[in-house]
Design a protein around this motif. Structure first.
Motif, PDB file in Angstrom:
ATOM      1  N   ASP A 152       0.814  -1.122  -0.133  1.00 52.96           N
ATOM      2  CA  ASP A 152       0.093  -0.081  -0.041  1.00 52.96           C
ATOM      3  C   ASP A 152       0.817   1.205  -0.019  1.00 52.96           C
ATOM      4  OD1 ASP A 152      -1.669   1.968   0.871  1.00 52.96           O
ATOM      5  OD2 ASP A 152      -3.088   0.920   1.960  1.00 52.96           O
ATOM      6  N   ASP A 153       0.754   1.985  -1.200  1.00 49.23           N
ATOM      7  CA  ASP A 153       1.639   3.190  -1.399  1.00 49.23           C
ATOM      8  C   ASP A 153       1.296   4.290  -0.787  1.00 49.23           C
ATOM      9  OD1 ASP A 153      -0.037   3.779  -3.049  1.00 49.23           O
ATOM     10  OD2 ASP A 153       1.683   4.261  -4.817  1.00 49.23           O
ATOM     11  N   THR A 154       0.230   4.156   0.174  1.00 49.78           N
ATOM     12  CA  THR A 154      -0.462   5.353   0.815  1.00 49.78           C
ATOM     13  C   THR A 154      -0.092   5.229   2.179  1.00 49.78           C
ATOM     14  OG1 THR A 154      -2.303   5.612  -0.843  1.00 49.78           O
ATOM     15  CG2 THR A 154      -2.483   6.563   1.496  1.00 49.78           C
ATOM     16  N   SER A 155      -0.255   4.059   2.782  1.00 45.95           N
ATOM     17  CA  SER A 155       0.124   3.986   4.179  1.00 45.95           C
ATOM     18  C   SER A 155       1.285   3.740   4.254  1.00 45.95           C
ATOM     19  CB  SER A 155      -0.798   3.176   4.853  1.00 45.95           C
ATOM     20  OG  SER A 155      -0.653   1.590   4.573  1.00 45.95           O
ATOM     21  N   PHE A 156       2.005   3.314   3.365  1.00 46.50           N
ATOM     22  CA  PHE A 156       3.476   2.512   3.396  1.00 46.50           C
ATOM     23  C   PHE A 156       3.486   1.294   4.468  1.00 46.50           C
ATOM     24  CE2 PHE A 156       4.752   5.594   0.784  1.00 46.50           C
ATOM     25  CZ  PHE A 156       5.908   5.421   0.368  1.00 46.50           C
ATOM     26  N   LYS A 157       2.598   0.494   4.048  1.00 45.29           N
ATOM     27  CA  LYS A 157       2.356  -0.766   5.156  1.00 45.29           C
ATOM     28  C   LYS A 157       2.184  -1.961   3.769  1.00 45.29           C
ATOM     29  CE  LYS A 157       0.643   0.990   9.135  1.00 45.29           C
ATOM     30  NZ  LYS A 157      -0.351   1.051  10.028  1.00 45.29           N
TER      31      LYS A 157
END
Length: 129
Positions: free
Chosen positions: A24-29
């Motif tokens: 997930d490149d928004t939450s960086f998870k």
């Protein structure tokens, strides 16, 4: 953006070793969708460094795996079938095991995965991974 990534050809670990990760490149998870022969936790955090993506554990910044050339957040983003080298850093060994990564799917829609909640998020959070 959701990126489904396949790690493989880490034959020094196990000839059939693979992992499918959801990034997930928004939450960086990230979360582990499936695996065989690779000792990766169920989820963790992502970092970027010099055009590479670092797969880290849930509560530390020490990379478990480095994905060469996968630059999250870059202009134009990742694309289907993008490939590169992967370096796995087992906690009990000093030497990295090398293999490959390839993007199986890039989904720009905001969707909620079916299973799992990141353990570091507040109770009752609607964010899934």
């Amino acid at each position: 953006m959701r990126i489904t990534l396949h790690l493989d050809t880490l034959d020094r670990v196990n000839p059939a070793a693979y992992a499918i990760l959801w990034l997930d490149d928004t939450s960086f998870k990230w979360s582990r969708e499936a695996h065989l022969g690779l000792a990766l936790p169920a989820w963790g955090t992502l970092r970027t460094d010099a055009g590479n993506t670092l797969i880290c554990g849930p509560f530390d910044t020490q990379p478990l795996c480095v994905l060469e050339g996968l630059a999250l957040g870059k202009q134009g983003g990742s694309f289907d079938r993008e490939t590169g080298r992967a370096h796995l850093y087992p906690r009990d060994e000093a030497n990295a095991k090398s293999g490959h990564w390839h993007v199986q799917c890039v989904d720009c829609e905001h969707i909620e995965p079916e299973f799992g909640i990141f353990a570091d998020e507040p109770s009752g959070s609607k964010r899934y991974a």
